[in-house]
Design a protein around this motif. Structure first.
Motif, PDB file in Angstrom:
ATOM      1  N   LEU A  69      18.195  55.832  13.716  1.00  0.00           N
ATOM      2  CA  LEU A  69      19.365  55.315  13.001  1.00  0.00           C
ATOM      3  C   LEU A  69      19.190  53.809  12.945  1.00  0.00           C
ATOM      4  CD1 LEU A  69      22.273  55.561  11.825  1.00  0.00           C
ATOM      5  CD2 LEU A  69      23.103  55.594  14.175  1.00  0.00           C
ATOM      6  N   ILE A  70      18.898  53.289  11.738  1.00  0.00           N
ATOM      7  CA  ILE A  70      18.600  51.864  11.566  1.00  0.00           C
ATOM      8  C   ILE A  70      19.391  51.325  10.375  1.00  0.00           C
ATOM      9  CG2 ILE A  70      16.298  51.983  12.595  1.00  0.00           C
ATOM     10  CD1 ILE A  70      15.124  52.198   9.769  1.00  0.00           C
ATOM     11  N   GLU A  71      19.354  50.017  10.204  1.00  0.00           N
ATOM     12  CA  GLU A  71      19.976  49.430   9.023  1.00  0.00           C
ATOM     13  C   GLU A  71      19.064  49.644   7.821  1.00  0.00           C
ATOM     14  OE1 GLU A  71      22.647  45.659   8.178  1.00  0.00           O
ATOM     15  OE2 GLU A  71      20.578  45.041   8.561  1.00  0.00           O
ATOM     16  N   ASN A  72      19.662  49.942   6.673  1.00  0.00           N
ATOM     17  CA  ASN A  72      18.947  50.083   5.417  1.00  0.00           C
ATOM     18  C   ASN A  72      18.469  48.696   4.990  1.00  0.00           C
ATOM     19  OD1 ASN A  72      18.173  50.393   2.741  1.00  0.00           O
ATOM     20  ND2 ASN A  72      20.116  51.250   2.053  1.00  0.00           N
ATOM     21  N   ARG A  73      17.177  48.524   4.860  1.00  0.00           N
ATOM     22  CA  ARG A  73      16.622  47.205   4.517  1.00  0.00           C
ATOM     23  C   ARG A  73      17.039  46.725   3.138  1.00  0.00           C
ATOM     24  NH1 ARG A  73      10.869  49.875   3.719  1.00  0.00           N
ATOM     25  NH2 ARG A  73      11.125  50.423   1.543  1.00  0.00           N
ATOM     26  N   ASP A  74      17.448  47.651   2.261  1.00  0.00           N
ATOM     27  CA  ASP A  74      17.796  47.289   0.885  1.00  0.00           C
ATOM     28  C   ASP A  74      19.265  46.952   0.674  1.00  0.00           C
ATOM     29  OD1 ASP A  74      15.144  47.821   0.119  1.00  0.00           O
ATOM     30  OD2 ASP A  74      15.604  49.951  -0.086  1.00  0.00           O
ATOM     31  N   TYR A  75      20.114  47.277   1.670  1.00  0.00           N
ATOM     32  CA  TYR A  75      21.541  47.064   1.484  1.00  0.00           C
ATOM     33  C   TYR A  75      22.161  46.740   2.839  1.00  0.00           C
ATOM     34  CZ  TYR A  75      26.330  47.872  -0.148  1.00  0.00           C
ATOM     35  OH  TYR A  75      27.660  47.732  -0.470  1.00  0.00           O
ATOM     36  N   HIS A  80      20.398  53.834   7.563  1.00  0.00           N
ATOM     37  CA  HIS A  80      19.327  54.733   7.140  1.00  0.00           C
ATOM     38  C   HIS A  80      19.013  55.555   8.379  1.00  0.00           C
ATOM     39  CE1 HIS A  80      16.155  56.200   4.670  1.00  0.00           C
ATOM     40  NE2 HIS A  80      15.210  55.345   4.976  1.00  0.00           N
ATOM     41  N   PHE A  81      19.198  56.867   8.295  1.00  0.00           N
ATOM     42  CA  PHE A  81      18.987  57.692   9.488  1.00  0.00           C
ATOM     43  C   PHE A  81      18.240  58.965   9.130  1.00  0.00           C
ATOM     44  CE2 PHE A  81      23.199  58.171   7.756  1.00  0.00           C
ATOM     45  CZ  PHE A  81      23.592  59.488   7.911  1.00  0.00           C
ATOM     46  N   PHE A  82      17.563  59.522  10.133  1.00  0.00           N
ATOM     47  CA  PHE A  82      16.553  60.549   9.916  1.00  0.00           C
ATOM     48  C   PHE A  82      16.755  61.741  10.843  1.00  0.00           C
ATOM     49  CE2 PHE A  82      14.925  56.392   8.972  1.00  0.00           C
ATOM     50  CZ  PHE A  82      14.187  56.542   7.806  1.00  0.00           C
ATOM     51  N   PHE A  83      16.453  62.925  10.307  1.00  0.00           N
ATOM     52  CA  PHE A  83      16.478  64.159  11.082  1.00  0.00           C
ATOM     53  C   PHE A  83      15.110  64.822  10.998  1.00  0.00           C
ATOM     54  CE2 PHE A  83      20.779  63.411   9.640  1.00  0.00           C
ATOM     55  CZ  PHE A  83      21.519  63.607  10.799  1.00  0.00           C
ATOM     56  N   ALA A  92      16.298  62.368   5.420  1.00  0.00           N
ATOM     57  CA  ALA A  92      16.896  61.054   5.665  1.00  0.00           C
ATOM     58  C   ALA A  92      18.179  60.898   4.872  1.00  0.00           C
ATOM     59  CB  ALA A  92      15.909  59.952   5.278  1.00  0.00           C
ATOM     60  N   PHE A  93      18.990  59.958   5.312  1.00  0.00           N
ATOM     61  CA  PHE A  93      20.255  59.665   4.644  1.00  0.00           C
ATOM     62  C   PHE A  93      20.480  58.168   4.623  1.00  0.00           C
ATOM     63  CE2 PHE A  93      20.715  63.982   5.917  1.00  0.00           C
ATOM     64  CZ  PHE A  93      21.476  64.557   4.916  1.00  0.00           C
TER      65      PHE A  93
END
Length: 171
Positions: A69-75, A80-83, A92-93
Motif C-alpha cells: 500500500l503506497i502513494e500513487n506516484r501520478d496523483y 496504489h495497493f496490490f493483492f 492493483a487498485f
C-alpha cells in the motif's frame, strides 16, 4: 446508438461466419505461433472508491493477501495497493480522493471483467464466502462464478487451470 438498434437480434450465423474468417486469417496452431514478447501480466489496476472497503473485500472475502500500500506516484494523495492473485500476478487498485470518477460503467475499451483462476476446492470455498458475505453472484458451467466488487467491477473466479477455458486449451 438508437433504441431500434438495441432491440435488434444478432445474426448468429453471420457472427459465427465472421469468427471463422478471423480464426482462418489470424489464429495459428500452437506449434506455429511465435513466442509472446511479454513475460506475463504484472498487474491489472482498477479504481477503488474506499481503500479499506476494497481491502476487506479482496483480502477477507476472496482471500487475496494485500501485499503493498503506497502513494500513487501520478496523483499525490492517491493510494496504489496490490493483492496477490497467485503466480506472481497482482491485482492493483488506485483511489482518487477528491475526484468524482463516477460509478463503474462498461464502455468500449473499458473493463468487462477480470477472470482469476483458483483451485477447484478453493473455488467452492470462495463461493461460500461470497454467499456468507451477502455478495450477489451467479455460478456458470459449474466452474465460474461472476460477481461485482464493492465498486461495481465484474470479477470472475474460474476453477479451470490457467490456459484453459471450460476444459478447452486456449493457450
Amino acid at each position: 446508438m438508437s433504441d431500434n438498434r438495441r432491440n435488434e437480434q444478432p445474426n448468429h450465423a453471420a457472427i459465427e461466419a465472421e469468427r471463422g474468417r478471423l480464426r482462418e486469417r489470424h489464429l495459428r496452431p500452437g506449434g506455429e505461433r511465435p513466442p509472446s514478447s511479454a513475460r506475463g501480466l504484472h498487474h491489472t489496476a482498477l479504481i477503488s472508491g474506499d481503500v479499506e472497503r476494497t481491502i476487506r473485500f479482496y483480502q477477507d472475502v476472496l482471500e487475496f493477501p494485500l501485499t503493498e500500500l503506497i502513494e500513487n506516484r501520478d496523483y499525490p494523495g492517491s493510494s496504489h495497493f496490490f493483492f496477490d492473485i497467485g503466480n506472481r500476478n497482482l491485482l492493483a487498485f488506485f483511489d482518487f480522493p477528491g475526484l468524482d470518477v463516477g460509478p463503474y460503467a462498461e464502455v468500449l475499451g473499458g473493463l468487462h471483467h477480470v477472470a482469476i483462476s483458483v483451485e477447484p476446492e478453493r473455488w467452492t470455498h470462495l463461493v461460500d464466502n461470497l454467499t456468507k458475505a451477502g455478495v450477489e453472484h451467479v455460478v456458470h458451467s459449474g466452474v465460474s462464478v461472476y460477481f461485482r466488487d464493492p465498486d461495481g467491477a465484474r470479477v470472475e473466479l474460474i476453477a479451470d487451470p490457467l490456459g484453459e477455458m471450460y476444459g478447452d486449451e486456449v493457450l
